[in-house]
Design a protein around this motif. Sequence first.
Motif, PDB file in Angstrom:
ATOM      1  N   LYS A 182      -0.756   1.630   6.660  1.00  0.00           N
ATOM      2  CA  LYS A 182       0.613   1.818   7.150  1.00  0.00           C
ATOM      3  C   LYS A 182       1.674   1.144   6.281  1.00  0.00           C
ATOM      4  CE  LYS A 182       0.163   2.918  12.075  1.00  0.00           C
ATOM      5  NZ  LYS A 182      -1.266   3.201  12.213  1.00  0.00           N
ATOM      6  N   LYS A 183       1.265   0.238   5.397  1.00  0.00           N
ATOM      7  CA  LYS A 183       2.215  -0.434   4.506  1.00  0.00           C
ATOM      8  C   LYS A 183       1.868  -0.145   3.034  1.00  0.00           C
ATOM      9  CE  LYS A 183       2.614  -2.645   8.539  1.00  0.00           C
ATOM     10  NZ  LYS A 183       3.713  -2.724   9.481  1.00  0.00           N
ATOM     11  N   SER A 184       1.273   1.006   2.763  1.00  0.00           N
ATOM     12  CA  SER A 184       0.655   1.262   1.464  1.00  0.00           C
ATOM     13  C   SER A 184       1.630   1.280   0.297  1.00  0.00           C
ATOM     14  CB  SER A 184      -0.121   2.584   1.506  1.00  0.00           C
ATOM     15  OG  SER A 184       0.702   3.637   1.961  1.00  0.00           O
ATOM     16  N   ALA A 185       2.910   1.515   0.523  1.00  0.00           N
ATOM     17  CA  ALA A 185       3.879   1.494  -0.575  1.00  0.00           C
ATOM     18  C   ALA A 185       3.944   0.122  -1.233  1.00  0.00           C
ATOM     19  CB  ALA A 185       5.261   1.894  -0.066  1.00  0.00           C
ATOM     20  N   LEU A 186       3.569  -0.911  -0.508  1.00  0.00           N
ATOM     21  CA  LEU A 186       3.633  -2.267  -1.040  1.00  0.00           C
ATOM     22  C   LEU A 186       2.520  -2.550  -2.037  1.00  0.00           C
ATOM     23  CD1 LEU A 186       4.499  -4.167   2.273  1.00  0.00           C
ATOM     24  CD2 LEU A 186       5.956  -2.794   0.792  1.00  0.00           C
ATOM     25  N   HIS A 187       1.512  -1.668  -2.102  1.00  0.00           N
ATOM     26  CA  HIS A 187       0.421  -1.852  -3.060  1.00  0.00           C
ATOM     27  C   HIS A 187       0.894  -1.726  -4.504  1.00  0.00           C
ATOM     28  CE1 HIS A 187      -3.052  -0.765  -0.063  1.00  0.00           C
ATOM     29  NE2 HIS A 187      -2.570  -1.979   0.107  1.00  0.00           N
ATOM     30  N   ALA A 188       2.034  -1.096  -4.725  1.00  0.00           N
ATOM     31  CA  ALA A 188       2.522  -0.882  -6.087  1.00  0.00           C
ATOM     32  C   ALA A 188       2.717  -2.199  -6.835  1.00  0.00           C
ATOM     33  CB  ALA A 188       3.822  -0.082  -6.062  1.00  0.00           C
ATOM     34  N   ASP A 189       3.124  -3.230  -6.141  1.00  0.00           N
ATOM     35  CA  ASP A 189       3.254  -4.577  -6.731  1.00  0.00           C
ATOM     36  C   ASP A 189       3.167  -5.573  -5.579  1.00  0.00           C
ATOM     37  OD1 ASP A 189       3.821  -6.929  -8.047  1.00  0.00           O
ATOM     38  OD2 ASP A 189       5.535  -6.134  -9.172  1.00  0.00           O
ATOM     39  N   MET A 190       1.951  -5.827  -5.134  1.00  0.00           N
ATOM     40  CA  MET A 190       1.742  -6.629  -3.935  1.00  0.00           C
ATOM     41  C   MET A 190       2.326  -8.031  -4.049  1.00  0.00           C
ATOM     42  SD  MET A 190       0.403  -6.707  -0.835  1.00  0.00           S
ATOM     43  CE  MET A 190      -0.987  -5.604  -0.598  1.00  0.00           C
ATOM     44  N   GLN A 191       2.144  -8.671  -5.189  1.00  0.00           N
ATOM     45  CA  GLN A 191       2.612 -10.054  -5.334  1.00  0.00           C
ATOM     46  C   GLN A 191       4.135 -10.140  -5.188  1.00  0.00           C
ATOM     47  OE1 GLN A 191       0.648 -12.557  -5.378  1.00  0.00           O
ATOM     48  NE2 GLN A 191      -1.307 -11.920  -6.223  1.00  0.00           N
ATOM     49  N   ARG A 192       4.841  -9.259  -5.871  1.00  0.00           N
ATOM     50  CA  ARG A 192       6.304  -9.285  -5.772  1.00  0.00           C
ATOM     51  C   ARG A 192       6.775  -8.811  -4.405  1.00  0.00           C
ATOM     52  NH1 ARG A 192      10.612 -10.529  -8.332  1.00  0.00           N
ATOM     53  NH2 ARG A 192       9.362 -11.282 -10.077  1.00  0.00           N
ATOM     54  N   ALA A 193       6.055  -7.854  -3.822  1.00  0.00           N
ATOM     55  CA  ALA A 193       6.432  -7.379  -2.489  1.00  0.00           C
ATOM     56  C   ALA A 193       6.373  -8.513  -1.475  1.00  0.00           C
ATOM     57  CB  ALA A 193       5.525  -6.230  -2.067  1.00  0.00           C
ATOM     58  N   ILE A 194       5.323  -9.328  -1.543  1.00  0.00           N
ATOM     59  CA  ILE A 194       5.204 -10.465  -0.620  1.00  0.00           C
ATOM     60  C   ILE A 194       6.359 -11.434  -0.829  1.00  0.00           C
ATOM     61  CG2 ILE A 194       3.819 -12.467   0.043  1.00  0.00           C
ATOM     62  CD1 ILE A 194       1.338 -10.839  -0.866  1.00  0.00           C
ATOM     63  N   PHE A 195       6.594 -11.800  -2.074  1.00  0.00           N
ATOM     64  CA  PHE A 195       7.653 -12.772  -2.360  1.00  0.00           C
ATOM     65  C   PHE A 195       9.015 -12.264  -1.899  1.00  0.00           C
ATOM     66  CE2 PHE A 195      10.989 -13.790  -5.572  1.00  0.00           C
ATOM     67  CZ  PHE A 195      11.296 -15.051  -5.081  1.00  0.00           C
ATOM     68  N   GLU A 196       9.350 -11.027  -2.261  1.00  0.00           N
ATOM     69  CA  GLU A 196      10.690 -10.535  -1.953  1.00  0.00           C
ATOM     70  C   GLU A 196      10.882 -10.275  -0.468  1.00  0.00           C
ATOM     71  OE1 GLU A 196      11.973  -7.369  -4.476  1.00  0.00           O
ATOM     72  OE2 GLU A 196      11.709  -8.542  -6.313  1.00  0.00           O
ATOM     73  N   LEU A 197       9.846  -9.803   0.229  1.00  0.00           N
ATOM     74  CA  LEU A 197       9.997  -9.643   1.674  1.00  0.00           C
ATOM     75  C   LEU A 197      10.286 -10.986   2.326  1.00  0.00           C
ATOM     76  CD1 LEU A 197       7.961  -7.358   3.997  1.00  0.00           C
ATOM     77  CD2 LEU A 197       8.623  -9.631   4.738  1.00  0.00           C
ATOM     78  N   ILE A 254      -1.854 -19.748 -10.008  1.00  0.00           N
ATOM     79  CA  ILE A 254      -2.330 -18.460 -10.508  1.00  0.00           C
ATOM     80  C   ILE A 254      -2.169 -17.356  -9.468  1.00  0.00           C
ATOM     81  CG2 ILE A 254      -3.987 -19.603 -12.043  1.00  0.00           C
ATOM     82  CD1 ILE A 254      -6.206 -18.667 -10.086  1.00  0.00           C
ATOM     83  N   ILE A 255      -1.535 -17.667  -8.341  1.00  0.00           N
ATOM     84  CA  ILE A 255      -1.301 -16.681  -7.282  1.00  0.00           C
ATOM     85  C   ILE A 255       0.170 -16.282  -7.337  1.00  0.00           C
ATOM     86  CG2 ILE A 255      -1.389 -16.241  -4.802  1.00  0.00           C
ATOM     87  CD1 ILE A 255      -3.591 -18.452  -4.707  1.00  0.00           C
ATOM     88  N   GLY A 256       0.420 -15.045  -7.749  1.00  0.00           N
ATOM     89  CA  GLY A 256       1.766 -14.628  -8.108  1.00  0.00           C
ATOM     90  C   GLY A 256       2.824 -14.908  -7.067  1.00  0.00           C
ATOM     91  N   HIS A 257       2.595 -14.543  -5.797  1.00  0.00           N
ATOM     92  CA  HIS A 257       3.668 -14.691  -4.800  1.00  0.00           C
ATOM     93  C   HIS A 257       3.943 -16.146  -4.468  1.00  0.00           C
ATOM     94  CE1 HIS A 257       0.027 -14.409  -2.216  1.00  0.00           C
ATOM     95  NE2 HIS A 257       0.704 -15.148  -1.352  1.00  0.00           N
ATOM     96  N   ILE A 258       2.918 -17.006  -4.532  1.00  0.00           N
ATOM     97  CA  ILE A 258       3.160 -18.435  -4.283  1.00  0.00           C
ATOM     98  C   ILE A 258       3.911 -19.030  -5.472  1.00  0.00           C
ATOM     99  CG2 ILE A 258       2.128 -20.674  -3.791  1.00  0.00           C
ATOM    100  CD1 ILE A 258      -0.207 -19.258  -2.497  1.00  0.00           C
ATOM    101  N   GLN A 259       3.516 -18.656  -6.672  1.00  0.00           N
ATOM    102  CA  GLN A 259       4.191 -19.164  -7.867  1.00  0.00           C
ATOM    103  C   GLN A 259       5.659 -18.733  -7.883  1.00  0.00           C
ATOM    104  OE1 GLN A 259       5.324 -17.407 -10.839  1.00  0.00           O
ATOM    105  NE2 GLN A 259       5.926 -19.364 -11.744  1.00  0.00           N
ATOM    106  N   MET A 260       5.945 -17.477  -7.519  1.00  0.00           N
ATOM    107  CA  MET A 260       7.334 -17.002  -7.485  1.00  0.00           C
ATOM    108  C   MET A 260       8.143 -17.712  -6.400  1.00  0.00           C
ATOM    109  SD  MET A 260       7.180 -12.879  -8.184  1.00  0.00           S
ATOM    110  CE  MET A 260       5.552 -12.484  -7.563  1.00  0.00           C
ATOM    111  N   ALA A 261       7.499 -18.003  -5.265  1.00  0.00           N
ATOM    112  CA  ALA A 261       8.206 -18.628  -4.145  1.00  0.00           C
ATOM    113  C   ALA A 261       8.453 -20.114  -4.363  1.00  0.00           C
ATOM    114  CB  ALA A 261       7.411 -18.419  -2.853  1.00  0.00           C
TER     115      ALA A 261
END
Length: 273
Positions: A182-197, A254-261
């Motif tokens: 149901k959230k498959s569009a976020l697979h395109a860039d999961m790490q950035r999607a998590i951070f930006e959401l 080494i975990i993209g969304h944590i590093q970005m946040a």
Amino acid sequence: MTMITDNRAKPCLVEDFTGYAAALSNVLDAVGAPVVLKRRKRVIIKPNLVNTSPFPVTTHPDMVRALVEYIRRHSKARIVLAEGCGDACRETAEIFACLGYTQLAAEYDLELLDLNRAPLMRMTNPECSFFPEIYLPRAVMSGLLISVAVLKRHSLSQVTLSMKNMLGLAPPSHYQCGGSWKKSALHADMQRAIFELNCYRAPDLAVIDASVGLADYHLGGPVCSPPVNKIVAGFDPVAVDATGAALLNMDWRIIGHIQMAHGRLGHAEVPGE
């Protein structure tokens, strides 16, 4: 993100698991949750109920039960249980019922909210590349939002912890591509999607059930051996998730969304390091 300004609120602490009621009470007392809860009129609990699989794939209802009882001891706030499942073949209401949350809500007079069908609000942020425009449920934008995640590795995001749990807010009407999820569009860039959401709506209080842990995969597979036997909680979701990563023997760097946040939504400080 609703900023917690009370100087008694702690970013992140870890408690040995001795049962949900005792461990959760100890760690929430230690991070200063009572003073924060006392002044709230509405609390939203967001478990991880991605599908109908039982714990440790999804949040154990006993964990949420212990949290509800803790909130009731310290606050008169209205409590909402909110989730938007990811399963392509099931509706959130089915998952609430299958995993015991419908019964829990009736027992404690809680509101059940299907985030996949809730009224939406549009927000924009030109600094976001994945979500320069986003649609999220209006109901989660006010009140104290508590992410109640489970300690798990993830095939795309490396870990699924308190910030990854926020992807349940994304409505399928805007973020489902195909029938896989149901959230498959976020697979395109999961790490950035998590951070930006999370730039639009991060949890105010983050809790991770690390009593067991999934060692390799978020939808099943081997559990951590021995069990991790911890509960993590705090008012900084970045610190909480960095700590969760460490409990899975992973470096948050080494975990993209944590590093970005880190440095933007909080600070990745792991207790004891």
